[in-house]
Enzyme design. Structure first.
Site, PDB file in Angstrom:
ATOM      1  N   SER A 141       0.840  -1.212   0.000  1.00 57.63           N
ATOM      2  CA  SER A 141       0.000   0.000   0.000  1.00 57.63           C
ATOM      3  C   SER A 141       0.864   1.247   0.000  1.00 57.63           C
ATOM      4  O   SER A 141       1.980   1.252   0.550  1.00 57.63           O
ATOM      5  CB  SER A 141      -0.852  -0.024   1.277  1.00 57.63           C
ATOM      6  OG  SER A 141      -1.433   1.237   1.517  1.00 57.63           O
ATOM      7  N   TYR A 199      -1.761  -0.285  11.001  1.00 53.69           N
ATOM      8  CA  TYR A 199      -2.010  -0.939   9.701  1.00 53.69           C
ATOM      9  C   TYR A 199      -0.806  -0.749   8.780  1.00 53.69           C
ATOM     10  O   TYR A 199      -0.301  -1.714   8.183  1.00 53.69           O
ATOM     11  CB  TYR A 199      -3.281  -0.369   9.061  1.00 53.69           C
ATOM     12  CG  TYR A 199      -3.410  -0.708   7.593  1.00 53.69           C
ATOM     13  CD1 TYR A 199      -3.699  -2.004   7.186  1.00 53.69           C
ATOM     14  CD2 TYR A 199      -3.228   0.276   6.606  1.00 53.69           C
ATOM     15  CE1 TYR A 199      -3.793  -2.324   5.823  1.00 53.69           C
ATOM     16  CE2 TYR A 199      -3.333  -0.030   5.255  1.00 53.69           C
ATOM     17  CZ  TYR A 199      -3.618  -1.332   4.876  1.00 53.69           C
ATOM     18  OH  TYR A 199      -3.699  -1.634   3.535  1.00 53.69           O
ATOM     19  N   LYS A 248       2.152  -3.469   6.844  1.00 52.16           N
ATOM     20  CA  LYS A 248       2.599  -3.542   5.437  1.00 52.16           C
ATOM     21  C   LYS A 248       4.129  -3.448   5.371  1.00 52.16           C
ATOM     22  O   LYS A 248       4.772  -4.179   4.601  1.00 52.16           O
ATOM     23  CB  LYS A 248       1.938  -2.448   4.601  1.00 52.16           C
ATOM     24  CG  LYS A 248       0.446  -2.613   4.421  1.00 52.16           C
ATOM     25  CD  LYS A 248       0.075  -3.880   3.663  1.00 52.16           C
ATOM     26  CE  LYS A 248      -1.418  -4.043   3.484  1.00 52.16           C
ATOM     27  NZ  LYS A 248      -1.823  -5.379   3.021  1.00 52.16           N
TER      28      LYS A 248
HETATM   29  P1  NAD Z   1     -11.230  -6.557   1.637  1.00 60.56           P
HETATM   30  O1  NAD Z   1     -11.475  -6.421   3.099  1.00 60.56           O
HETATM   31  O2  NAD Z   1     -12.380  -6.381   0.705  1.00 60.56           O
HETATM   32  O3  NAD Z   1     -10.542  -7.942   1.307  1.00 60.56           O
HETATM   33  C1  NAD Z   1      -9.664  -8.600   2.181  1.00 60.56           C
HETATM   34  C2  NAD Z   1     -10.052 -10.062   2.182  1.00 60.56           C
HETATM   35  O4  NAD Z   1      -9.151 -10.782   3.026  1.00 60.56           O
HETATM   36  C3  NAD Z   1     -11.460 -10.294   2.715  1.00 60.56           C
HETATM   37  O5  NAD Z   1     -12.174 -11.130   1.836  1.00 60.56           O
HETATM   38  C4  NAD Z   1     -11.218 -10.968   4.059  1.00 60.56           C
HETATM   39  O6  NAD Z   1     -12.268 -11.830   4.433  1.00 60.56           O
HETATM   40  C5  NAD Z   1      -9.905 -11.676   3.820  1.00 60.56           C
HETATM   41  N1  NAD Z   1      -9.124 -11.949   5.021  1.00 60.56           N
HETATM   42  C6  NAD Z   1      -8.726 -11.070   5.965  1.00 60.56           C
HETATM   43  N2  NAD Z   1      -8.023 -11.697   6.914  1.00 60.56           N
HETATM   44  C7  NAD Z   1      -7.952 -12.995   6.551  1.00 60.56           C
HETATM   45  C8  NAD Z   1      -7.369 -14.140   7.124  1.00 60.56           C
HETATM   46  N3  NAD Z   1      -6.724 -14.094   8.305  1.00 60.56           N
HETATM   47  N4  NAD Z   1      -7.489 -15.321   6.477  1.00 60.56           N
HETATM   48  C9  NAD Z   1      -8.149 -15.406   5.301  1.00 60.56           C
HETATM   49  N5  NAD Z   1      -8.748 -14.355   4.728  1.00 60.56           N
HETATM   50  C10 NAD Z   1      -8.641 -13.161   5.341  1.00 60.56           C
HETATM   51  O7  NAD Z   1     -10.075  -5.518   1.289  1.00 60.56           O
HETATM   52  P2  NAD Z   1      -9.466  -5.121  -0.132  1.00 60.56           P
HETATM   53  O8  NAD Z   1      -9.715  -3.674  -0.330  1.00 60.56           O
HETATM   54  O9  NAD Z   1      -9.856  -6.085  -1.164  1.00 60.56           O
HETATM   55  O10 NAD Z   1      -7.902  -5.250   0.222  1.00 60.56           O
HETATM   56  C11 NAD Z   1      -7.149  -6.378  -0.175  1.00 60.56           C
HETATM   57  C12 NAD Z   1      -5.703  -6.143   0.204  1.00 60.56           C
HETATM   58  O11 NAD Z   1      -5.238  -4.956  -0.435  1.00 60.56           O
HETATM   59  C13 NAD Z   1      -5.476  -5.939   1.695  1.00 60.56           C
HETATM   60  O12 NAD Z   1      -4.286  -6.601   2.041  1.00 60.56           O
HETATM   61  C14 NAD Z   1      -5.324  -4.446   1.833  1.00 60.56           C
HETATM   62  O13 NAD Z   1      -4.506  -4.102   2.918  1.00 60.56           O
HETATM   63  C15 NAD Z   1      -4.633  -4.100   0.523  1.00 60.56           C
HETATM   64  N6  NAD Z   1      -4.842  -2.702   0.140  1.00 60.56           N
HETATM   65  C16 NAD Z   1      -6.113  -2.216   0.008  1.00 60.56           C
HETATM   66  C17 NAD Z   1      -6.307  -0.876  -0.320  1.00 60.56           C
HETATM   67  C18 NAD Z   1      -7.695  -0.302  -0.415  1.00 60.56           C
HETATM   68  O14 NAD Z   1      -7.826   0.930  -0.312  1.00 60.56           O
HETATM   69  N7  NAD Z   1      -8.747  -1.083  -0.628  1.00 60.56           N
HETATM   70  C19 NAD Z   1      -5.197  -0.044  -0.547  1.00 60.56           C
HETATM   71  C20 NAD Z   1      -3.913  -0.591  -0.420  1.00 60.56           C
HETATM   72  C21 NAD Z   1      -3.739  -1.927  -0.078  1.00 60.56           C
HETATM   73  C1  WQD Z   2      -9.469   9.923   0.654  1.00 57.00           C
HETATM   74  C2  WQD Z   2      -9.695  11.427   0.781  1.00 57.00           C
HETATM   75  C3  WQD Z   2      -9.898  12.175   3.056  1.00 57.00           C
HETATM   76  C4  WQD Z   2     -13.680  10.084   3.839  1.00 57.00           C
HETATM   77  C5  WQD Z   2      -6.604   5.203   2.844  1.00 57.00           C
HETATM   78  C6  WQD Z   2      -5.767   4.429   3.839  1.00 57.00           C
HETATM   79  C7  WQD Z   2      -4.459   4.038   3.230  1.00 57.00           C
HETATM   80  C8  WQD Z   2      -4.668   3.292   1.915  1.00 57.00           C
HETATM   81  C9  WQD Z   2      -5.469   4.126   0.974  1.00 57.00           C
HETATM   82  C10 WQD Z   2      -4.929   0.910   2.282  1.00 57.00           C
HETATM   83  C11 WQD Z   2      -8.890  12.080   1.911  1.00 57.00           C
HETATM   84  C12 WQD Z   2     -11.190  12.390   2.300  1.00 57.00           C
HETATM   85  C13 WQD Z   2     -12.546  10.567   3.235  1.00 57.00           C
HETATM   86  C14 WQD Z   2     -14.719  10.990   4.196  1.00 57.00           C
HETATM   87  C15 WQD Z   2     -13.395  12.798   3.305  1.00 57.00           C
HETATM   88  N1  WQD Z   2      -5.421   2.076   2.083  1.00 57.00           N
HETATM   89  N2  WQD Z   2     -12.401  11.905   2.972  1.00 57.00           N
HETATM   90  N3  WQD Z   2     -14.518  12.317   3.918  1.00 57.00           N
HETATM   91  O1  WQD Z   2      -6.859   8.572   3.408  1.00 57.00           O
HETATM   92  O2  WQD Z   2      -5.952   8.298   1.079  1.00 57.00           O
HETATM   93  O3  WQD Z   2      -5.983   6.404   2.557  1.00 57.00           O
HETATM   94  O4  WQD Z   2      -6.716   4.456   1.623  1.00 57.00           O
HETATM   95  O5  WQD Z   2      -3.802   0.567   2.289  1.00 57.00           O
HETATM   96  O6  WQD Z   2      -3.802   3.248   4.148  1.00 57.00           O
HETATM   97  O7  WQD Z   2      -5.556   5.225   4.977  1.00 57.00           O
HETATM   98  O8  WQD Z   2      -8.177   7.295   1.641  1.00 57.00           O
HETATM   99  O9  WQD Z   2     -10.573   7.100   1.107  1.00 57.00           O
HETATM  100  O10 WQD Z   2      -9.893   7.429   3.534  1.00 57.00           O
HETATM  101  O11 WQD Z   2      -9.649   9.318   1.932  1.00 57.00           O
HETATM  102  O12 WQD Z   2     -13.279  14.012   3.070  1.00 57.00           O
HETATM  103  O13 WQD Z   2     -15.751  10.620   4.760  1.00 57.00           O
HETATM  104  O14 WQD Z   2     -11.075  11.644   1.104  1.00 57.00           O
HETATM  105  O15 WQD Z   2      -9.640  13.238   3.946  1.00 57.00           O
HETATM  106  O16 WQD Z   2      -8.529  13.359   1.480  1.00 57.00           O
HETATM  107  P1  WQD Z   2      -6.718   7.740   2.208  1.00 57.00           P
HETATM  108  P2  WQD Z   2      -9.634   7.704   2.101  1.00 57.00           P
END
Ligand code: NAD
Ligand code: WQD
Length: 355
Positions: free
Chosen positions: A148, A172, A176
């Site tokens: 991430s 969190y 990572k």
């Molecule tokens: P999500 O919550 O939709 O998916 C995560 C999945 O992992 C879920 O289906 C959950 O049930 C499963 N899971 C969690 N813990 C588990 C465990 N111990 N054993 C088996 N399954 C487990 O989230 P997502 O948005 O699809 O994110 C997927 C990955 O991408 C995560 O690792 C997250 O940290 C990373 N990521 C997401 C974002 C984002 O903004 N969505 C950004 C950067 C990184």
């Molecule tokens: C986006 C923008 C908020 C909600 C998160 C995680 C980061 C990574 C990416 C996983 C910002 C604004 C949001 C609301 C708002 N995920 N906002 N009102 O902060 O970039 O990062 O997602 O790895 O770890 O922290 O994403 O969607 O929370 O916010 O104004 O109700 O929207 O301030 O500018 P962010 P976000």
């Protein structure tokens, strides 16, 4: 069998002959039933691999597996298991000849991680240790890891390239960083190991079929699902966290990336994996959009209203964060194709289909 309880559920709905057909091999997607994993499953299958999901459904719905089957026109195999469960992981790898793992399983809510840091360490970091040990037992040596942009902490410069300083600003983010370091050690611990850590920026949107998308549990933390709930009338208004940031309209700027583009980046990484030791690569568009850009695009594309009010800044937020995605283009031959209009349209189509 002691592990049977964890290693059961939706397993084995897949025809056993399938991986002997035209498939390039099996890709195991931990967390494959989640928002991003489900979209990767579609793209992996389209590229000729056989996706097998492994999930404990702690933040996703079992119905995703059926919807994926409908989308792909064939049943999808899903192993119901927790990555922390050694026996279940051993059984999963024992029953499946896996070419590579795409490791998405993890908890991702920043606020919850501050309240429950031990849970985040246990689930994300220890879970990855158990997963790697199970891979070692059967000689699976390839992984694409869901990292991430959070590993960059508060941006020191923009755009953010992969040499930007690293820091964890919440538990969190620490998970990572810990996992990326663990993967450095893992690739050095044996021959022919290949890892690509993909550092996602802000994935949003949904598949064009509207069969899969983002369904967070409860009140969402992230912007797009919050906007969707407001547009549906399930929440009265969007609180915009700060209207006085040093950005073009005073609201926070991020690099939103369509989840289908993101998924295709994983296929590109699989194709290059054998030329890597452990590489870290950003997946973003390189374009910043503000909160109000998102709101206005959403209203324009979808004919929906998103009432909002400017609120105080959220603790820990940055004014702007967006990727330098050029390494992904050079190394993977990948670049994002879809824009903000596609993202808001597809997020809304998926939400409407949910009824
Ligand atoms: P999500 O919550 O939709 O998916 C995560 C999945 O992992 C879920 O289906 C959950 O049930 C499963 N899971 C969690 N813990 C588990 C465990 N111990 N054993 C088996 N399954 C487990 O989230 P997502 O948005 O699809 O994110 C997927 C990955 O991408 C995560 O690792 C997250 O940290 C990373 N990521 C997401 C974002 C984002 O903004 N969505 C950004 C950067 C990184
Ligand atoms: C986006 C923008 C908020 C909600 C998160 C995680 C980061 C990574 C990416 C996983 C910002 C604004 C949001 C609301 C708002 N995920 N906002 N009102 O902060 O970039 O990062 O997602 O790895 O770890 O922290 O994403 O969607 O929370 O916010 O104004 O109700 O929207 O301030 O500018 P962010 P976000």
């Amino acid at each position: 069998m002691e592990d049977g309880a964890a290693f059961n559920g939706l397993s084995c709905s897949w025809p056993t002959t399938l991986h002997t057909m035209a498939s390039r091999g099996i890709i195991l997607l931990t967390g494959g039933a989640g928002f991003i994993g489900s979209h990767i499953a579609v793209e992996v299958a389209a590229a000729g691999w056989t996706p097998v999901l492994l999930d404990n459904f702690c933040t996703s719905e079992r119905s995703v597996v059926d919807r994926l089957g409908e989308l792909m026109g064939m049943p999808v195999r899903c192993i119901e298991a927790d990555i922390r469960h050694e026996g279940a992981m051993r059984a999963a790898f024992g029953s499946t000849a896996v070419h590579a793992v795409i490791h998405l399983a993890g908890l991702k809510a920043v606020g919850e991680s501050v309240e429950k840091p031990e849970l985040y360490h246990d689930n994300n970091v220890r879970g990855t240790e158990v997963l790697l040990a199970a891979m070692d037992e059967v000689g699976v040596r390839r992984m694409v890891f869901s990292s991430s942009c959070t590993v960059y902490g508060t941006p020191q410069r923009l755009p953010i390239d992969e040499s930007h300083p690293l820091s964890a600003i919440n538990p969190y983010g620490q998970t990572k960083l810990d996992i990326e370091h663990m993967l450095d050690r893992w690739v050095d611990a044996g021959p022919d190991r290949h890892v690509c850590s993909l550092r996602y920026f802000n994935p949003v949107g949904a598949h064009a079929s509207a069969l899969i998308g983002e369904s967070p549990l409860g009140i969402p933390n992230n912007l797009m699902p919050f906007v969707v709930m407001v547009a549906r009338g399930e929440l009265p208004e969007l609180g915009v966290f700060g209207g006085d940031w040093p950005t073009h309209d005073g609201t926070g700027v991020r690099d939103y990336i369509h989840v289908v583009d993101l998924a295709r980046g994983h296929v590109a990484a699989l194709d290059q994996l054998d030329s890597m030791h452990h590489e870290r690569i950003n997946l973003g568009t390189g374009m910043g959009a503000s909160v109000l850009d998102v709101v206005h695009a959403f209203e324009r594309m979808n004919g929906a209203k998103v009432p909002y009010a400017i609120r105080p800044r959220r603790a820990g937020d940055a004014a702007a964060a967006y990727a330098d995605p050029s390494l992904a283009e050079r190394r993977l031959g990948w670049r994002a194709q879809l824009g903000l209009d596609d993202m808001v349209r597809d997020a809304w189509s998926f939400a409407q289909r949910q009824g």
